[in-house]
Design a protein around this motif. Structure first.
Motif, PDB file in Angstrom:
ATOM      1  N   LYS A   1       0.833  -1.198   0.000  1.00  0.00           N
ATOM      2  CA  LYS A   1       0.000   0.000   0.000  1.00  0.00           C
ATOM      3  C   LYS A   1       0.870   1.251   0.000  1.00  0.00           C
ATOM      4  O   LYS A   1       1.907   1.295   0.669  1.00  0.00           O
ATOM      5  CB  LYS A   1      -0.919   0.004   1.231  1.00  0.00           C
ATOM      6  N   VAL A   2       0.427   2.243  -0.742  1.00  0.00           N
ATOM      7  CA  VAL A   2       1.051   3.566  -0.714  1.00  0.00           C
ATOM      8  C   VAL A   2       0.227   4.450   0.210  1.00  0.00           C
ATOM      9  O   VAL A   2      -0.996   4.553   0.046  1.00  0.00           O
ATOM     10  CB  VAL A   2       1.123   4.185  -2.122  1.00  0.00           C
ATOM     11  N   VAL A   3       0.898   5.064   1.178  1.00  0.00           N
ATOM     12  CA  VAL A   3       0.203   5.935   2.129  1.00  0.00           C
ATOM     13  C   VAL A   3       0.920   7.270   2.216  1.00  0.00           C
ATOM     14  O   VAL A   3       2.145   7.348   2.121  1.00  0.00           O
ATOM     15  CB  VAL A   3       0.132   5.303   3.541  1.00  0.00           C
ATOM     16  N   MET A   4       0.162   8.328   2.386  1.00  0.00           N
ATOM     17  CA  MET A   4       0.737   9.647   2.630  1.00  0.00           C
ATOM     18  C   MET A   4       0.994   9.787   4.130  1.00  0.00           C
ATOM     19  O   MET A   4       0.331   9.156   4.941  1.00  0.00           O
ATOM     20  CB  MET A   4      -0.200  10.728   2.128  1.00  0.00           C
ATOM     21  N   LEU A   5       1.957  10.636   4.472  1.00  0.00           N
ATOM     22  CA  LEU A   5       2.347  10.781   5.874  1.00  0.00           C
ATOM     23  C   LEU A   5       2.519  12.249   6.220  1.00  0.00           C
ATOM     24  O   LEU A   5       3.321  12.957   5.603  1.00  0.00           O
ATOM     25  CB  LEU A   5       3.656  10.037   6.143  1.00  0.00           C
ATOM     26  N   ASP A   6       1.772  12.708   7.207  1.00  0.00           N
ATOM     27  CA  ASP A   6       1.912  14.058   7.732  1.00  0.00           C
ATOM     28  C   ASP A   6       2.838  13.999   8.933  1.00  0.00           C
ATOM     29  O   ASP A   6       2.504  13.403   9.957  1.00  0.00           O
ATOM     30  CB  ASP A   6       0.549  14.627   8.126  1.00  0.00           C
ATOM     31  N   CYS A   7       4.016  14.611   8.788  1.00  0.00           N
ATOM     32  CA  CYS A   7       5.009  14.558   9.865  1.00  0.00           C
ATOM     33  C   CYS A   7       4.725  15.560  10.974  1.00  0.00           C
ATOM     34  O   CYS A   7       5.365  15.516  12.030  1.00  0.00           O
ATOM     35  CB  CYS A   7       6.405  14.823   9.301  1.00  0.00           C
ATOM     36  N   GLY A   8       3.814  16.493  10.717  1.00  0.00           N
ATOM     37  CA  GLY A   8       3.437  17.456  11.732  1.00  0.00           C
ATOM     38  C   GLY A   8       4.432  18.564  11.961  1.00  0.00           C
ATOM     39  O   GLY A   8       4.273  19.375  12.880  1.00  0.00           O
ATOM     40  N   THR A   9       5.497  18.656  11.122  1.00  0.00           N
ATOM     41  CA  THR A   9       6.512  19.687  11.332  1.00  0.00           C
ATOM     42  C   THR A   9       6.100  21.026  10.735  1.00  0.00           C
ATOM     43  O   THR A   9       6.510  22.079  11.217  1.00  0.00           O
ATOM     44  CB  THR A   9       7.847  19.247  10.709  1.00  0.00           C
ATOM     45  N   GLU A  10       5.320  21.017   9.681  1.00  0.00           N
ATOM     46  CA  GLU A  10       4.854  22.238   9.041  1.00  0.00           C
ATOM     47  C   GLU A  10       3.430  22.003   8.547  1.00  0.00           C
ATOM     48  O   GLU A  10       3.081  20.904   8.109  1.00  0.00           O
ATOM     49  CB  GLU A  10       5.746  22.623   7.851  1.00  0.00           C
ATOM     50  N   SER A  11       2.599  23.049   8.598  1.00  0.00           N
ATOM     51  CA  SER A  11       1.236  22.914   8.082  1.00  0.00           C
ATOM     52  C   SER A  11       1.263  22.778   6.567  1.00  0.00           C
ATOM     53  O   SER A  11       2.134  23.338   5.898  1.00  0.00           O
ATOM     54  CB  SER A  11       0.401  24.131   8.483  1.00  0.00           C
ATOM     55  N   ILE A  12       0.314  22.029   6.025  1.00  0.00           N
ATOM     56  CA  ILE A  12       0.248  21.767   4.594  1.00  0.00           C
ATOM     57  C   ILE A  12      -1.002  22.424   4.027  1.00  0.00           C
ATOM     58  O   ILE A  12      -2.114  22.212   4.532  1.00  0.00           O
ATOM     59  CB  ILE A  12       0.209  20.246   4.306  1.00  0.00           C
ATOM     60  N   ALA A  13      -0.829  23.221   2.991  1.00  0.00           N
ATOM     61  CA  ALA A  13      -1.967  23.879   2.356  1.00  0.00           C
ATOM     62  C   ALA A  13      -2.868  22.837   1.692  1.00  0.00           C
ATOM     63  O   ALA A  13      -2.414  21.756   1.304  1.00  0.00           O
ATOM     64  CB  ALA A  13      -1.481  24.883   1.313  1.00  0.00           C
TER      65      ALA A  13
END
Length: 371
Positions: free
Chosen positions: A10-22
């Protein structure tokens, strides 16, 4: 509960929480992650959910550079085969900070800073400094102002944002005042000589499924919905192989010099910080003249994460994987602002909609030549 995938991974996206993403970036990254899933023959499973996904059989597409080798290892990310992007051991390596040295040997610096990094590749950098305190930034700026106008950069900003040109001490003070909202533990700025009539080269290398593709190209600027200059896209020339192969197809002395600068930076980074691994390596190299008419060339930024040219990069991986007879691709990434943006025929669209914070946008990839 998520159903068990019948595909090998599976391919998954990952939010590292270091910077907000538009919002538009999230949707663009989703489009690219879906392309990767198709290329690998995997299921696209959206954002990573540790409660449901575990770590086995996952390929990650992080929104940012991953910081911390232990953090990556806990996710099952141990090599460049496990993600589209990169992993670095220190926070400052995920920013613009590494492109310059300190103003003095005893200047403020974070843990893990290697002074020998930039000194080993000084010929491939612009005159400039990285500062980790406001006082060091001011001292660096005042020293550089003796040579002409300077450019102050927020090391966390991307897409041409967070930059100010200063021509005097007063303008330097005003520019520094805009950076004081950062946490004191991660306050950092780049101060470098400003270039006129700059050409920004985009030099990169990507790896996936045992295939390495490298490229050289140039960036375009456009005007965003606020009337400010912004990244407008890149025109890239991609080949199978490494930086040497990319340099071989560069048609001018300037383009070859840009490839050599990126290669030198890449090698120095790996030598000074051997823990780094990345499947996506991109370097911006700026060339232009300073206030005295002297030609300058140097690496401006490094990116070991998904980026503005990644639509072209992933399209190239797909083409070269499917067509073993091909060894060259010319393609472009486009960022178009405004409600009247038109999708060209044969465009691979990554985002076409309205971001409440940034307005209407169109982002796409267009392949121009294959051979």
């Amino acid at each position: 509960m998520k159903a068990r995938s019948k595909l090998p991974g599976k391919v998954v996206m990952l939010d590292c929480g270091t910077e907000s993403i538009a919002y538009f970036e999230q949707k663009r990254h989703e489009s690219l992650a879906r392309m990767i899933a198709e290329l690998k023959g995997y299921e696209f499973a959206g954002e990573y959910d540790p409660k449901c996904d575990g770590t086995a059989g996952l390929y990650f597409v992080p929104h940012q550079t991953l910081i911390g080798m232990d953090f990556a290892a806990k996710l099952g990310i141990h090599t460049a085969d496990h993600l589209f992007g990169g992993v670095v051991p220190r926070w400052f390596l995920a920013t613009k900070a590494p492109v310059h040295g300190l103003i003095t040997s005893d200047a403020n610096k974070p843990a893990g800073w290697e002074a020998g990094f930039t000194s080993s590749i000084a010929d491939h950098l612009l005159p400039g400094y990285t500062a980790f305190s406001r006082q060091d930034a001011y001292d660096a700026g005042m020293r550089l102002l003796e040579c002409g106008p300077i450019r102050l950069k927020d090391v966390f900003a991307a897409g041409g944002k967070g930059q100010t040109v200063a021509r005097s001490a007063a303008e330097l003070e005003a520019a520094l005042a805009q950076l004081t909202t950062r946490l004191s533990s991660q306050w950092a700025a780049v101060i470098e000589l400003n270039l006129e009539d700059i050409t920004t080269y985009s030099i990169g290398q990507i790896y996936m499924e045992g295939l390495t593709v490298s490229y050289w190209g140039t960036q375009r600027v456009t005007v965003d919905n606020s009337g400010d200059l912004a990244y407008g896209g890149s025109d890239l020339n991609l080949v199978r192989g490494g930086f040497d192969e990319a340099g071989a197809i560069a048609p001018t002395v300037e383009a070859k010099r840009a490839v050599e600068a990126a290669k030198a930076f890449d090698c120095a980074a790996q030598a000074q910080y051997p823990e780094i691994f990345a499947s996506r390596r991109n370097y911006d190299v700026g060339q232009g003249h300073d206030a005295h008419g002297v030609f300058r060339s140097g690496v401006l930024d490094q990116s070991w994460r998904i980026g503005g040219a990644s639509g072209v990069e992933i399209a190239a991986l797909r083409v070269f994987k499917d067509r073993r007879d091909l060894s060259f691709m010319r393609a472009s990434a486009f960022n178009v602002y405004g409600a009247d943006a038109v999708v060209p025929p044969e465009a691979i669209v990554h985002f076409h909609g309205v971001d409440d914070a940034f307005g209407p946008m169109l982002m796409y990839t267009l392949i121009a030549e294959l051979r």
